[in-house]
Design a protein around this motif. Sequence first.
Motif, short mmCIF file in Angstrom:
data_model
loop_
_atom_site.label_atom_id
_atom_site.label_comp_id
_atom_site.label_asym_id
_atom_site.label_seq_id
_atom_site.Cartn_x
_atom_site.Cartn_y
_atom_site.Cartn_z
N TYR A 1 0.83 -1.20 0.00
CA TYR A 1 0.00 0.00 0.00
C TYR A 1 0.86 1.25 0.00
O TYR A 1 0.40 2.33 -0.29
N SER A 2 2.13 1.08 0.40
CA SER A 2 2.98 2.24 0.61
C SER A 2 4.43 1.78 0.56
O SER A 2 4.71 0.59 0.51
N GLU B 1 7.49 -4.05 1.93
CA GLU B 1 7.74 -2.69 1.46
C GLU B 1 9.23 -2.45 1.31
O GLU B 1 9.68 -1.78 0.39
N ASN C 1 -1.55 6.99 -3.92
CA ASN C 1 -0.66 7.12 -2.77
C ASN C 1 0.67 6.41 -3.04
O ASN C 1 1.74 6.99 -2.91
N GLN D 1 4.52 7.94 -4.21
CA GLN D 1 5.73 7.58 -3.47
C GLN D 1 6.78 6.97 -4.39
O GLN D 1 7.97 7.22 -4.22
N GLU E 1 13.73 10.41 8.65
CA GLU E 1 12.87 9.41 9.29
C GLU E 1 13.66 8.27 9.90
O GLU E 1 13.12 7.45 10.62
N GLY E 2 14.96 8.18 9.58
CA GLY E 2 15.80 7.18 10.22
C GLY E 2 15.86 5.85 9.50
O GLY E 2 16.09 4.81 10.12
N ASP E 3 15.67 5.84 8.18
CA ASP E 3 15.68 4.62 7.39
C ASP E 3 17.06 3.94 7.47
O ASP E 3 18.06 4.48 7.02
N ALA E 4 17.08 2.72 8.04
CA ALA E 4 18.36 2.06 8.32
C ALA E 4 19.12 1.71 7.03
O ALA E 4 20.32 1.91 6.94
N LEU F 1 6.57 3.59 2.72
CA LEU F 1 7.12 4.40 3.81
C LEU F 1 7.12 3.69 5.15
O LEU F 1 7.69 4.17 6.12
N SER F 2 6.49 2.53 5.22
CA SER F 2 6.46 1.85 6.51
C SER F 2 7.63 0.89 6.57
O SER F 2 8.50 0.91 5.72
N THR F 3 7.61 0.03 7.55
CA THR F 3 8.80 -0.78 7.74
C THR F 3 8.54 -2.27 7.58
O THR F 3 9.30 -3.08 8.08
N SER F 4 7.49 -2.66 6.87
CA SER F 4 7.26 -4.09 6.71
C SER F 4 8.25 -4.65 5.68
O SER F 4 8.79 -3.92 4.85
#
Lengths: 270, 476, 346
Positions: A89-90, A98, A127, A131, A239-242, A92-95
Amino acid sequence: MKPHPEANCASCPAHNTAQLERLGVDMTEWDYAIALAGNPNTGKSTVFNALTGLRQHTGNWPGKTVTRAEGGFSFAGKRFKLIDLPGTYSLLSTSTDEEVARNFILFGQPDVTVIVADATRLERNLNLTLQILEITERAVLCLNLMDEAKRHRLQIDERTLSKDLGIPVVPASARVGIGIDELLQRIHEVASGQFVCRPHRIKYGNSALQKAVDQLAEQIAGKYPQLFNTRWMALRLIEGDARLREAVAGGEIAGLVHEQQTYAPAESGL
Amino acid sequence: MKNSAKQNELLDLADQLRWELGDTIHDSLMQTVYEDASRIAGRAVTLPAEKPRLQWDKFLDRLLTSRWTGFPVMFLILMSVFWLTITGANIPSGWIADLLVDTLHPWLKTASLSIGFPWWLSGFLFDGMYLAAAWVISVMLPPMAIFFPLFTILEDFGYLPRVAFNLDALFRKSGAHGKQALTMAMGYGCNAAGIIATRIIDSPRERLIAIITNNFSLCNGRWPTQILIASLFIGTLVPPALGGFVSALSVVGVALLGVALTFVTSWFLSRSVLKGTPSSFSLELPPYRPPRIWQTLYTSLVDRTLFVLWRAVVFAFPAGALIWLMANFQISGISLAEYLIQWFNPFGLLIGLNGVILLAYVIAIPANEIVVPTILMLTVLSAKMTGMGAGAGVMFELDDMQAYQQVFQAGGWTLMTALNLMLFSLVHNPCSTTIYTIFKETGSRRWTLVSTFLPVVMGFLLTFFVTQFWRLISML
Amino acid sequence: MIHPFYALLIAVFFLIGTFFVFSPGKGLLGRIQRYKRIQDHICREDILKHLYENERQDKKSSLHSMAGALNISTERTADLIQELQHTGLIQLQNDHYILSAEGRDYALKMIRIHRLYELYLSEQTGVPEAAWHTHAEIAEHEITPEQAEAISDQLGNPRYDPHGDPIPSADGFLPPNRGLWLTDWPENEIGRIIQIEDEPVNVYNIIREKDIQLGIQIEQVRREQEYLKLIANGRKVTLPLIAAGNIRAEVLKQAAPITDPPARLRDLQSGEQGVVIALSQNLRGSERRRLMDLGVTPGTIIRNELVSAFGDPVAYNIRGAAIALRHTQANLIYVKKLGAEYEAAS
């Protein structure tokens, strides 16, 4: 990087072969790498099957495809490798899903990213589209399930949409094979550089955020002038993306340049 | 990690900005993206002047999910699928057995002996390996060729998410994830596939619960066992006209017991070793889409039926060879198989099964499909029956129900044995492919062991209590 | 064959025995595990934390305060203190003990692990809120710095734990607190709660009972003797001063007062529509992100579309798609009701 027989022509964009190999894609026999992205349950697998002639199982529930599928097709004398990314769906999350999709589009640098959208739920599908357009400049929107949209009596003006998004938009009903030819045509145009996308960019409303992003993006652009998605990178770093931090710390970020923009053949990098 | 000065500058600035912006970055970002999306979509899409009347979709949704009709409709759909499978599979099963076992097998034997094969080679190849594979094909192909397309049609239509929607309250109460309903449904095809499908569950805790309990979904390797035993022992309790219906009912009963065990085990796990409250659950209910019959037939036949059948056949060859060897390898006049059966027998009888069944389950660890043929062969062997099949260590096909009955009676079977076999077939260790998949997916030896042995122990306990209560009651 | 009655009897005894050994928490295995928890190195680390906490509050730490806080004998405490002094982590200053620079580093690292772990529990596991602290108290002694960095990366290098407490950075930087304690709040300002101390637990429970959460808008804060009266998200709340002293809030510049408690998505009846006002801060981590990804952002119009067979979950029409949400989630989304007859502005 070994010079690769198919990438010899200076006009065709050389893809990021080494990176793609690291992501598990063997590009030795292909001219272009095409990523297939989209929300879950938009008929992504159906589009994949229609393009490749394969018959991957499609089911009517979100998250059906859990393993990555690859296939190939040729069009206009070129051979395209199609990589089906997990439906999300996006980005930007951390699953994990994605992360896989995002890393492929960013680090794998596919020649074209085909975004499959459900025409009946355009808003929520945009959306993800917006992105993706923050990360890559080369994309085609496949407006799938147009037959369903007709049943719901929705009228979609794909030319306005194309203009607003800055990428080709192809209405399709992949289930019955409508629109696939045009999709192939547009993929080829974007891959070969005949069509240059001018993707829509999000304006971050919150003024504090906008200011912070601008500040960091400017710094990034100063160090890496060839990067085009500096704003997005700035945002992700804040956002701190590792994974992206690792890329910055390890210097990998310097390689994330679309060769198409610089019109340099792959060999010149040696 | 290489850290040059200029790169650290970027990260440091990013870190500092993160402190300054606080915890609302993501919120405002998503809001912005959606505002843009909404504006662009608004410009491109023209809504109809009056809302189209999609009464049919609404009606279906109400019917499939309402308080009063949701579960009865689900039960009816399940019943019809099994009834069609059970009654529809009988006849083609017979045809295939006629061809592969009654015609082709004697021909192969004669031909091989006439060109000078020694008896042991011909026996090993055709009585062992070939017959095992032939049996698996004739028993499995017809029900799968009916069951999978039906299941795929339901899936393509969009019914599975509605089932998940209805069952979610129960999963929530047992501390599990709502999407476990979907992975459970996938398990009805193949547990290994169901376990791979648990990737749709984000929370590691709930994913483990889904993996451990997936074994309670009867997989295609076990459907034939259920269907056969139900038609032999339960279908024959009622007049022939009702046989098919009652058999289907008992198979659905076992399947529903599996669902109940899934809830109970999930509940138990989420209150002991995998403690926690269920995480959030958002499931999209897709619109109904008319299934395309031909494509469904094609994909379900090629992707599922043939794939699964191929796997079963591959495992049947070595298993057939093993059985033949065990039956023909003798120590002081008694075959190895008989030794093992005697060894398993006391425990087998304690839980209402017997040594033959337990040995068959050990041999069938690679593939559950071959349980029933193995049981039949070993029973003939241990009961020293004559005139059945073609002698020691030979797998065979029996033509009619009465022949089956004779074999089972000779093996000392009762209705209780049959019931326990159905229960044990539902609750026992997963097959080796599934165990391997669990190990690959969890990456943990501990959880692989738990998923393997928890169901065996539960199966032993279940059959033990059923047996002992059965005996106690029949004594009164 | 054994008589079924005896067989059943033996089996039941066997099951009870197994339960006695393995029963989580209360069984034999659980007891052994709990015993391990008062090992020396754990006590030493707890002493460091105790010193850090006391120094932060300008309190002095003595042998007795430590023995009391750790609930162990003074003899044992004295031994442990000696070891800590020996390794240079703590020093004696006049009559009380203080942390050395290394000792402070050590304590901050533990606080970092503790807060990171609480955040991890809140975002990525189903562990209930009440159990976070207990789990983190155990984890802080077990997790290595490398594992902590891996968790931090996985969570996106976060800055604040689920109670709004700042997480010290890996190199030991801890920023000053944001905002003001509620006890110092200026009466006429509107603000937003950004931090709630989760220790001591009994005070934290008072705050939870009053349904005060992060992100709630507060206004008209007035002090009356031992109590603080305020309006939180349109609701009148009376807080004991001891609880208010554990809550921090930041001033909101352009906020309108909230006059009525907002409705929740859960309150929408079948067919009713509402427009999203805000998402509760109790909706966190991946859960919050997933909902926003699905289009639940302020301003979105949502309709209650379909109720499942058991009544929970409910499928909501969110930006064109039917999405099933459980009541627990729908309860955390604030909406303004629009009624059934309202047509989406087309």
